[in-house]
Design a protein around this motif. Sequence first.
Motif, PDB file in Angstrom:
ATOM      1  N   ASP A   1      60.490 -69.409  41.056  1.00  0.00           N
ATOM      2  CA  ASP A   1      60.430 -69.179  39.564  1.00  0.00           C
ATOM      3  C   ASP A   1      59.743 -70.393  39.087  1.00  0.00           C
ATOM      4  O   ASP A   1      59.123 -70.183  37.883  1.00  0.00           O
ATOM      5  N   ALA A   2      59.492 -71.578  39.464  1.00  0.00           N
ATOM      6  CA  ALA A   2      58.787 -72.591  39.269  1.00  0.00           C
ATOM      7  C   ALA A   2      57.210 -72.438  39.713  1.00  0.00           C
ATOM      8  O   ALA A   2      56.591 -73.428  39.968  1.00  0.00           O
TER       9      ALA A   2
ATOM     10  N   GLY B   1      65.192 -70.411  41.814  1.00  0.00           N
ATOM     11  CA  GLY B   1      65.189 -71.616  40.431  1.00  0.00           C
ATOM     12  C   GLY B   1      64.701 -72.547  41.086  1.00  0.00           C
ATOM     13  O   GLY B   1      64.854 -73.064  42.259  1.00  0.00           O
ATOM     14  N   GLY B   2      63.425 -73.410  40.188  1.00  0.00           N
ATOM     15  CA  GLY B   2      62.980 -74.483  40.636  1.00  0.00           C
ATOM     16  C   GLY B   2      62.154 -74.491  41.813  1.00  0.00           C
ATOM     17  O   GLY B   2      61.520 -75.492  42.259  1.00  0.00           O
TER      18      GLY B   2
ATOM     19  N   TRP C   1      68.312 -67.652  33.030  1.00  0.00           N
ATOM     20  CA  TRP C   1      67.197 -68.511  34.033  1.00  0.00           C
ATOM     21  C   TRP C   1      67.120 -69.981  33.318  1.00  0.00           C
ATOM     22  O   TRP C   1      67.204 -70.822  33.602  1.00  0.00           O
ATOM     23  N   GLN C   2      67.076 -69.796  31.587  1.00  0.00           N
ATOM     24  CA  GLN C   2      66.799 -71.046  31.104  1.00  0.00           C
ATOM     25  C   GLN C   2      68.028 -71.884  31.022  1.00  0.00           C
ATOM     26  O   GLN C   2      67.998 -73.160  31.138  1.00  0.00           O
TER      27      GLN C   2
ATOM     28  N   ASP D   1      68.105 -73.602  34.356  1.00  0.00           N
ATOM     29  CA  ASP D   1      67.289 -74.679  34.560  1.00  0.00           C
ATOM     30  C   ASP D   1      67.719 -76.010  33.891  1.00  0.00           C
ATOM     31  O   ASP D   1      67.467 -77.143  34.161  1.00  0.00           O
TER      32      ASP D   1
END
Lengths: 233, 233
Positions: A160-161, A190-191, B174-175, B178
């Motif tokens: 996702d990053a 994520g990340g 997702w936000q 994060d």
Amino acid sequence: MSEFETVPYSDGDLALTGHLIRPTGEPRGAIAVFPTIMNVTPAVEAKARALAEAGYLAFIADFYGRTPEGPIAFEWADALRADVGIWRARLRATLDTLDGLAPDSPKAAIGFCMGGQAVLELARDGADLAIVASFHGLLDTQTPAERDAIKARILVCHGDADPLVPRDHVLEFWQEMDRAGADWHFHAYGGVKHGFTNPSPPPGNDVVAWDRSADRQSWAAMLGLLEESLEDR
Amino acid sequence: MSEFETVPYSDGDLALTGHLIRPTGEPRGAIAVFPTIMNVTPAVEAKARALAEAGYLAFIADFYGRTPEGPIAFEWADALRADVGIWRARLRATLDTLDGLAPDSPKAAIGFCMGGQAVLELARDGADLAIVASFHGLLDTQTPAERDAIKARILVCHGDADPLVPRDHVLEFWQEMDRAGADWHFHAYGGVKHGFTNPSPPPGNDVVAWDRSADRQSWAAMLGLLEESLEDR
């Protein structure tokens, strides 16, 4: 499991060299492996070897017919992808060769980075594959899939990053897949950056980073969906 | 593997009844299983049994202390979730009980539908769990996670065609993850509805539908991430 054999093949006049590795015993399926923009590398060979260890014949594609040294790869890749007819023909040449190598095996295709983009392009082009799996592949295309064009089940494993694949590309891709009526699974980590399956990324590069968990879990997901999809055929 | 044992526990004055199942041999970990809005059902018992078959002790939570018949469950659920303090205390009571049942085992939590929302709420509340895994759980919350609050690794397995969880909820989630600095994996399954893990959904309901592949692949993903996360602790 065998060692790698080189397999000459061609796309029109262009001589290409594939790298084939066979499992011990009868293959459970034959898998085309599309490399990154750097063409065949040890990281991609390791993935093909892992497929052979899991019982599959694996055949690494050749994008250019030669080995890029450094950033020239980006020029070659842009030239190859500039015309979708040329791009798809280059990818199809690999599948045709794999058909000859393993005519009776069910087929699938996996790819990494540009290779991930490649397998999605094959899916859009209607390739008869059980699954295509993209690992940190680009999702955008100039030729979105037509309705009912896609035969392969789709697995996308995505960091996702990843700066090369922003979230709007993700949503556009989901919309494209739905419009086409595709069967898709999308895993976002994520990340996690681009190139997360490569334990030895090029140094001094903020775009790519290995992620041990995403690497392990995406590989397991691919093997699981592949096994299920071959059973169901 | 044992049969289910009922385990009385409580949240304040409210008497609750958990359902415990033990693996053959020493458990690899102890997993809290949060059911759907309907509380314990055969579908959730089947998942707990599958955990025991995989070597884990599994303990099914009780949301209400009684069994809802039909749509009254929605009223009970709304009442329970209306106050985040009450909601989190109810969920924590299950984890505390599990701690007493298996004090030396590493812990995780999984949940289905409302139970998926529950395990994400526990993660937001900083529960000390190796992973939480949500299957077709609701993603929205009135109490988004604070920075660095989340200790558990997060796995969300989500049907992209779930009418209860639209794509804007996905992006907000997702936000949120994060911003909180969480370690998250998110699996979206194209065309898959709510309740995809339940092979016998209630009839006459357009919102839910079993999806064999999403059910199998999400379960394998959870077991894989759980195993990896327990190894790493």
